[in-house]
Design an enzyme around this catalytic site. Structure first.
Site: not given
Ligand code: GLU
Length: 439
Positions: A129
């Site tokens: 993240k």
């Molecule tokens: N931000 C989204 C999540 O929390 C998508 C992450 C992604 O597509 O890599 O799942």
């Protein structure tokens, strides 16, 4: 353009609630919540204690400074994080959020959630993240672009299409992904597979923007018979009307369900006869209106939203919005977690005691990363699938995920959350063991 989840204002850890204590974010941190769920599952799986540490903390953490020149010539310094939690099952994967409350512990928690989310959905990724402690509402587009490019400059060394692939999250969207891709391209050559959630004009994927919300609806459809719900008689409430909330509301409405309450960062509204999600998107995103001015509904407080009797409550805002001080207010049969970490562990227990079925975040909102996987595969192949194909593949993966977790939960007499954590931990442990990281 809608952002991945909920837009918020800089009102401290007050989240979407303003001054209403019922709608304040939890005092317990996201990291404590994720570790609690992880520990519970780890202990019940009976894995050795010395191995726990590998998954308890991230593999790599990058903290950077992002100074930008603002349009009035002054300098502002933001802080960015990219945290790679675990890469046993594949390249690190996860979004980047822009929010003034971003801190390293929140990003740690969200990175580990991505490890469990990609594992439960069975897509070949690890978990990561990113976050920057910036409030996009304070910046013009040129300044925001500088933040995005500055962040990419600082973290690009740990990224790569087979190393770590960012995506949208709270307050970031396809435009921000385009800037990230472009900046990476300047440093390393054109590389569309370096980020997902890109605009269609820049090798983004059909269906990606709606995918997280669509995934929540697939999960609702699979879970509905367990609590005796039929979609076209379902009355639902949505907390957060960013990308996830606004798409799930429109798709639920398409099934004949009725939205009777909704909030965003600035207010909340209610109408027991139904709020037209399509018209609300037009009002907010195309006509620049405010939620509380939406003509066909009554303004309520952010705290009142919790008390609306409904069938399904969709938290689609920030983490920690359902906690010990407000969980008892919820009057619903099902909670489908569109947001990451919306429910603290004590709130989880309160809802379970009330007989509420919780479809947990790691499966409920996995549609986003599954569609990101499709985008990445298309980019690597330089080939494009149509939206129908994407939505049908998405449905297939998410239905399979739901039933794998549900069967385990039934068999072991567990909640969906515990079953989902257990299965994903087993998958990550198995991959690590097979790689030879431990016996
Ligand atoms: N931000 C989204 C999540 O929390 C998508 C992450 C992604 O597509 O890599 O799942």
């Amino acid at each position: 353009m809608a952002t991945e989840t909920h837009s918020t204002r800089a009102d401290g850890r007050g989240g979407t609630g303003g001054d209403d204590p019922r709608a304040a974010r939890a005092k317990v941190s996201d990291l404590d919540v994720v570790r609690h769920h992880f520990d519970r599952a780890w202990d019940s799986l009976g894995y050795p204690d010395d191995i726990r540490q590998i998954f308890w903390e991230p593999y790599r953490e990058v903290t950077v400074q992002i100074p930008i020149k603002t349009s009035d010539g002054t300098t502002r310094v933001y802080h960015g994080y990219r945290i790679q939690h675990n890469g046993a099952r594949g390249p690190y994967k996860g979004g980047v959020r822009f929010h003034p409350e971003v801190d390293i512990d929140e990003v740690r928690a969200l990175a580990s959630m991505m490890t469990w989310k990609t594992a439960i959905a069975g897509v070949p990724y690890g978990g990561a993240k990113g976050g920057v402690d910036v409030d996009p509402a304070d910046l013009d587009d040129a300044e925001l672009q500088r933040v995005a490019r500055g962040f990419m400059d600082k973290i690009s060394k740990v990224l790569g299409p087979t190393r770590d692939i960012p995506a949208p999250d709270v307050n970031t969207n396809s435009q921000v992904m385009a800037w990230l891709m472009d900046q990476y391209g300047k440093l390393h050559g054109h590389t569309p597979a370096i980020v997902t959630g890109k605009p269609i004009s820049l090798e983004g994927s059909y269906g990606r923007e709606a995918a997280t919300g669509r995934g929540c609806v697939f999960m609702f459809q699979e879970a509905a018979p367990k609590v005796g719900l039929v979609p076209d008689e379902t009355r639902f409430v949505v907390q957060g009307f960013g990308n996830v909330g606004s798409w799930l509301a429109r798709i639920m409405q398409g099934l004949g369900a009725t939205m009777i309450g909704v909030s965003d960062a600035f207010g909340a509204i209610r109408n027991d006869a139904g709020i037209d999600a399509q018209a609300l998107v037009r009002h907010l995103h195309h006509e620049g209106g405010k939620l509380e001015d939406f003509p066909a509904a009554e303004p309520i407080s952010a705290g009142d939203l919790y008390e609306i009797p409904c069938d399904v409550f969709f938290p689609a805002a920030l983490g920690g919005m359902i906690h010990a001080d407000n969980a008892d207010l919820l009057d619903c049969k099902m909670v489908v977690e569109g947001a990451n970490n919306p429910t603290t562990f004590d709130a989880d227990d309160i809802l379970i005691d009330k007989g509420v079925l919780i479809v947990p975040d790691l499966m409920a909102n996995a549609g986003g990363v599954v569609a990101s996987y499709f985008e990445w595969v298309q980019n690597l192949q330089h080939f494009r699938w149509d939206e129908k194909e994407i939505n049908s593949k998405l449905g297939h993966i998410l239905r399979r995920t739901f039933h794998e977790v549900d069967q385990r939960a039934d068999h072991e007499q567990q909640t969906l959350r515990t079953a989902a954590f257990e299965i994903s931990i087993e998958r990550v442990v198995d991959a690590s063991r097979t790689r030879g990281y431990f016996d």
